[in-house]
Design a protein around this motif. Structure first.
Motif, PDB file in Angstrom:
ATOM      1  N   GLN A  13       0.718  -1.327   0.214  1.00 51.93           N
ATOM      2  CA  GLN A  13       0.096   0.104   0.023  1.00 51.93           C
ATOM      3  C   GLN A  13       0.806   1.381   0.072  1.00 51.93           C
ATOM      4  O   GLN A  13       1.907   1.292   0.491  1.00 51.93           O
ATOM      5  N   ALA A  14       0.492   2.263  -0.633  1.00 51.85           N
ATOM      6  CA  ALA A  14       1.066   3.490  -0.694  1.00 51.85           C
ATOM      7  C   ALA A  14       1.309   4.081   0.821  1.00 51.85           C
ATOM      8  O   ALA A  14       0.614   3.968   1.711  1.00 51.85           O
ATOM      9  N   GLY A  15       2.748   4.456   0.990  1.00 53.19           N
ATOM     10  CA  GLY A  15       3.317   5.027   2.358  1.00 53.19           C
ATOM     11  C   GLY A  15       3.861   3.618   2.885  1.00 53.19           C
ATOM     12  O   GLY A  15       4.759   3.832   3.920  1.00 53.19           O
ATOM     13  N   SER A  85       8.113   4.898   2.339  1.00 49.57           N
ATOM     14  CA  SER A  85       7.133   5.930   1.860  1.00 49.57           C
ATOM     15  C   SER A  85       6.827   5.679   0.437  1.00 49.57           C
ATOM     16  O   SER A  85       6.750   6.927  -0.462  1.00 49.57           O
ATOM     17  N   LYS A  87       5.221   5.127  -3.174  1.00 51.18           N
ATOM     18  CA  LYS A  87       4.095   5.797  -4.068  1.00 51.18           C
ATOM     19  C   LYS A  87       3.718   4.963  -5.175  1.00 51.18           C
ATOM     20  O   LYS A  87       4.491   4.281  -5.590  1.00 51.18           O
ATOM     21  N   PRO A  88       2.315   5.249  -5.645  1.00 47.73           N
ATOM     22  CA  PRO A  88       1.997   4.613  -6.660  1.00 47.73           C
ATOM     23  C   PRO A  88       2.835   4.597  -7.970  1.00 47.73           C
ATOM     24  O   PRO A  88       3.091   3.812  -8.607  1.00 47.73           O
ATOM     25  N   THR A  91       5.567   2.005  -8.758  1.00 45.78           N
ATOM     26  CA  THR A  91       5.460   0.875  -9.378  1.00 45.78           C
ATOM     27  C   THR A  91       6.141   0.537 -10.589  1.00 45.78           C
ATOM     28  O   THR A  91       6.311   1.264 -11.336  1.00 45.78           O
ATOM     29  N   VAL A 121       2.627  -0.596  -5.989  1.00 50.24           N
ATOM     30  CA  VAL A 121       1.959   0.246  -4.936  1.00 50.24           C
ATOM     31  C   VAL A 121       0.611   0.590  -5.192  1.00 50.24           C
ATOM     32  O   VAL A 121       0.617   1.121  -6.325  1.00 50.24           O
ATOM     33  N   PHE A 122      -0.091   0.240  -4.419  1.00 50.61           N
ATOM     34  CA  PHE A 122      -1.540   0.716  -4.547  1.00 50.61           C
ATOM     35  C   PHE A 122      -1.949   1.861  -3.625  1.00 50.61           C
ATOM     36  O   PHE A 122      -1.349   1.771  -2.481  1.00 50.61           O
ATOM     37  N   SER A 123      -2.941   2.400  -4.042  1.00 52.11           N
ATOM     38  CA  SER A 123      -3.459   3.785  -2.920  1.00 52.11           C
ATOM     39  C   SER A 123      -5.120   3.359  -2.560  1.00 52.11           C
ATOM     40  O   SER A 123      -5.499   2.642  -3.284  1.00 52.11           O
TER      41      SER A 123
END
Length: 123
Positions: A13-15, A85, A87-88, A91, A121-123
């Motif tokens: 997950q993002a972050g 940290s 971020k999408p 990816t 990375v997903f948000s």
């Protein structure tokens, strides 16, 4: 001369954080600069980070400074990339690379490449 195998990619997950590892073998690994590159779909391979042959100097792309850390353990012929940290836009497929030069940060300075490991990375 250098064989590289990446591991540690996955879905996050993002972050969040991931730690990539690169296992290296060959006669030159102890005196070679090592680096990480990434390639997103439809885009060129891009420099992420590199570390000098003795681990004394590290270089980072602007978009990962303060978030990613590259390190090497020469005794284990291992290079890692700690990614925090996330971020999408991080990816991509991440590739480990080795250079014959003691210091390197450009794609054409690296002659050996791993098969890559997917980071999503997903948000």
């Amino acid at each position: 001369q250098v064989h590289l195998v990446e591991s540690g990619g996955g879905l996050v997950q993002a972050g969040g954080s991931l730690r990539l590892s690169c296992a290296a073998s060959g006669r030159t690994v102890g005196s070679s600069a090592m680096g990480w590159f990434r390639q997103a779909p439809g885009k060129e391979r891009t420099f992420v980070a590199s570390i000098s042959w003795n681990g004394g100097s590290a270089f980072y792309a602007d978009f990962v400074k303060g978030r990613f850390t590259i390190a090497r353990e020469n005794a284990k012929n291992t290079v890692s990339l700690q990614m925090n940290s996330l971020k999408p836009e991080d990816t991509a497929i991440y590739y480990c690379a080795a250079s014959r030069l003691p210091v390197a940060s450009m794609s054409n300075q690296f002659g050996s490449w791993g098969q890559g490991t997917q980071v999503t990375v997903f948000s």
